[in-house]
Design a protein around this motif. Structure first.
Motif, mmCIF file in Angstrom:
data_model
loop_
_atom_site.group_PDB
_atom_site.id
_atom_site.type_symbol
_atom_site.label_atom_id
_atom_site.label_comp_id
_atom_site.label_asym_id
_atom_site.label_seq_id
_atom_site.Cartn_x
_atom_site.Cartn_y
_atom_site.Cartn_z
ATOM 1 N N GLY A 177 -3.638 -4.351 8.119
ATOM 2 C CA GLY A 177 -5.043 -4.086 7.804
ATOM 3 C C GLY A 177 -5.193 -2.950 6.821
ATOM 4 O O GLY A 177 -6.007 -3.007 5.887
ATOM 5 N N THR A 178 -4.385 -1.913 6.998
ATOM 6 C CA THR A 178 -4.407 -0.787 6.070
ATOM 7 C C THR A 178 -4.041 -1.245 4.661
ATOM 8 O O THR A 178 -4.688 -0.887 3.670
ATOM 9 N N CYS A 179 -2.975 -2.063 4.564
ATOM 10 C CA CYS A 179 -2.504 -2.494 3.247
ATOM 11 C C CYS A 179 -3.439 -3.496 2.587
ATOM 12 O O CYS A 179 -3.357 -3.716 1.374
ATOM 13 N N SER A 180 -4.325 -4.100 3.358
ATOM 14 C CA SER A 180 -5.275 -5.049 2.771
ATOM 15 C C SER A 180 -6.498 -4.344 2.193
ATOM 16 O O SER A 180 -7.314 -4.970 1.507
ATOM 17 N N GLU A 181 -6.636 -3.040 2.460
ATOM 18 C CA GLU A 181 -7.725 -2.275 1.849
ATOM 19 C C GLU A 181 -7.472 -2.156 0.347
ATOM 20 O O GLU A 181 -6.369 -2.368 -0.141
ATOM 21 N N ARG A 182 -8.518 -1.786 -0.389
ATOM 22 C CA ARG A 182 -8.354 -1.572 -1.819
ATOM 23 C C ARG A 182 -7.583 -0.276 -2.029
ATOM 24 O O ARG A 182 -8.093 0.820 -1.806
ATOM 25 N N ARG A 197 -12.137 8.890 1.645
ATOM 26 C CA ARG A 197 -11.935 7.451 1.532
ATOM 27 C C ARG A 197 -11.444 6.893 2.867
ATOM 28 O O ARG A 197 -11.046 7.612 3.767
ATOM 29 N N VAL A 198 -11.451 5.555 2.978
ATOM 30 C CA VAL A 198 -10.821 4.931 4.131
ATOM 31 C C VAL A 198 -9.371 5.395 4.182
ATOM 32 O O VAL A 198 -8.695 5.488 3.148
ATOM 33 N N ASP A 199 -8.889 5.705 5.368
ATOM 34 C CA ASP A 199 -7.549 6.274 5.479
ATOM 35 C C ASP A 199 -6.489 5.207 5.236
ATOM 36 O O ASP A 199 -6.147 4.443 6.133
ATOM 37 N N THR A 200 -5.960 5.187 4.022
ATOM 38 C CA THR A 200 -4.962 4.187 3.650
ATOM 39 C C THR A 200 -3.566 4.785 3.510
ATOM 40 O O THR A 200 -2.663 4.141 2.979
ATOM 41 N N ALA A 246 -11.505 -0.104 11.643
ATOM 42 C CA ALA A 246 -12.620 0.182 10.734
ATOM 43 C C ALA A 246 -13.805 -0.677 11.152
ATOM 44 O O ALA A 246 -13.652 -1.864 11.420
ATOM 45 N N VAL A 247 -14.982 -0.064 11.237
ATOM 46 C CA VAL A 247 -16.197 -0.793 11.604
ATOM 47 C C VAL A 247 -17.079 -0.942 10.370
ATOM 48 O O VAL A 247 -16.895 -0.233 9.370
ATOM 49 N N PRO A 248 -18.035 -1.892 10.392
ATOM 50 C CA PRO A 248 -18.792 -2.221 9.179
ATOM 51 C C PRO A 248 -19.479 -1.056 8.477
ATOM 52 O O PRO A 248 -19.641 -1.075 7.261
ATOM 53 N N ASP A 249 -19.899 -0.025 9.215
ATOM 54 C CA ASP A 249 -20.611 1.078 8.552
ATOM 55 C C ASP A 249 -19.673 2.089 7.910
ATOM 56 O O ASP A 249 -20.108 3.141 7.450
ATOM 57 N N GLY A 250 -18.373 1.777 7.882
ATOM 58 C CA GLY A 250 -17.427 2.649 7.223
ATOM 59 C C GLY A 250 -16.735 3.641 8.136
ATOM 60 O O GLY A 250 -15.823 4.343 7.720
ATOM 61 N N GLY A 271 -0.572 -4.583 -7.467
ATOM 62 C CA GLY A 271 -2.015 -4.636 -7.308
ATOM 63 C C GLY A 271 -2.682 -3.306 -7.069
ATOM 64 O O GLY A 271 -3.903 -3.237 -6.957
ATOM 65 N N LEU A 272 -1.910 -2.213 -6.978
ATOM 66 C CA LEU A 272 -2.545 -0.913 -6.851
ATOM 67 C C LEU A 272 -3.244 -0.565 -8.156
ATOM 68 O O LEU A 272 -2.723 -0.832 -9.230
ATOM 69 N N ARG A 273 -4.407 0.007 -8.054
ATOM 70 C CA ARG A 273 -5.200 0.353 -9.231
ATOM 71 C C ARG A 273 -5.015 1.838 -9.536
ATOM 72 O O ARG A 273 -5.317 2.692 -8.711
ATOM 73 N N GLN A 274 -4.483 2.133 -10.711
ATOM 74 C CA GLN A 274 -4.310 3.530 -11.113
ATOM 75 C C GLN A 274 -5.598 4.027 -11.761
ATOM 76 O O GLN A 274 -6.127 3.407 -12.676
#
Length: 212
Positions: free
Chosen positions: A61-66, A88-91, A30-34, A139-142
């Motif tokens: 890195g994937t798991c550290s995303e929101r 969304r970012v591919d998580t 993932a780069v800064p511009d998304g 910590g997952l947000r529903q």
């Protein structure tokens, strides 16, 4: 980053592996511009981590995303969780790390998962108790819920719902990945092509019978 085999073919220099028929994983950044960039294997080799280490770092890195999850509950006793969403970012690869994230298997027989499109995964842990509570505690947000989740899970109908949902989403969502349903058990992915009791793995078939 999870992709279909054709997408792997469009990135011949990528570090990639086949997880199961119709499903591949690429190491991406993932780069800064998304945006997501897919580095060349030669570039990645300079890290000295080796393929296993690079895939492990990418999963971390994937798991550290929101990570956020929603509930798909079309009927009482039929419900599954959705991680991420289109755009969304591919998580989605985080679903394959649930055991590591929770510190225990999410259910007694692993998870059933679908990856119909980039950034979209549907999953259930058959036989799990208090799965939603565990996901929230980790910590997952529903961001969506529904009353039908309170009904005892009908596993047979849930598997059929997931299979149909995956096929429809694969046809309609951008970035299609796979229309198949997979069983993630003991670190391995296998295709659930036929949901008839005589074709299901014994562990799943027993739970289907117990839930009817």
């Amino acid at each position: 980053m999870l992709v279909h085999s054709g997408e792997w073919g469009r990135h011949p220099g990528a570090l990639a592996r086949e997880l199961a028929p119709g499903l591949c994983e690429l190491v991406a950044c993932a780069v800064p511009d998304g945006r997501i960039e897919i580095p060349d294997r030669r570039e990645l080799a300079a890290t000295g981590l080796g393929p296993a280490g690079l895939f492990h770092r990418a999963r971390l890195g994937t798991c550290s995303e929101r990570l956020e999850f929603a509930l798909a509950a079309p009927a009482p006793g039929v419900h599954a969780y959705m991680l991420g969403g289109p755009g969304r970012v591919d998580t989605t690869a985080a679903v394959l790390e649930l055991e590591a994230l929770l510190g225990q298997p999410p259910g007694p027989v692993g998870t059933v998962v679908a990856f119909p499109a980039r950034g979209t995964a549907l999953f259930i842990a058959p036989g799990a108790r208090r799965l939603r509570r565990s996901l929230v505690a980790w910590g997952l947000r529903q961001f969506w819920c529904a009353e039908p989740e309170a009904a005892p899970l009908n596993l047979g109908d849930t598997l059929r719902f997931m299979a149909g949902w995956a096929r429809d989403a694969y046809r309609t969502l951008p970035g299609p990945v796979s229309p198949l349903l997979y069983w993630h058990h003991q670190g391995k992915l296998s295709v659930l092509g036929d949901l008839g009791l005589s074709h299901l793995p014994r562990e799943l078939a027993r739970l289907v019978l117990a839930s009817t």
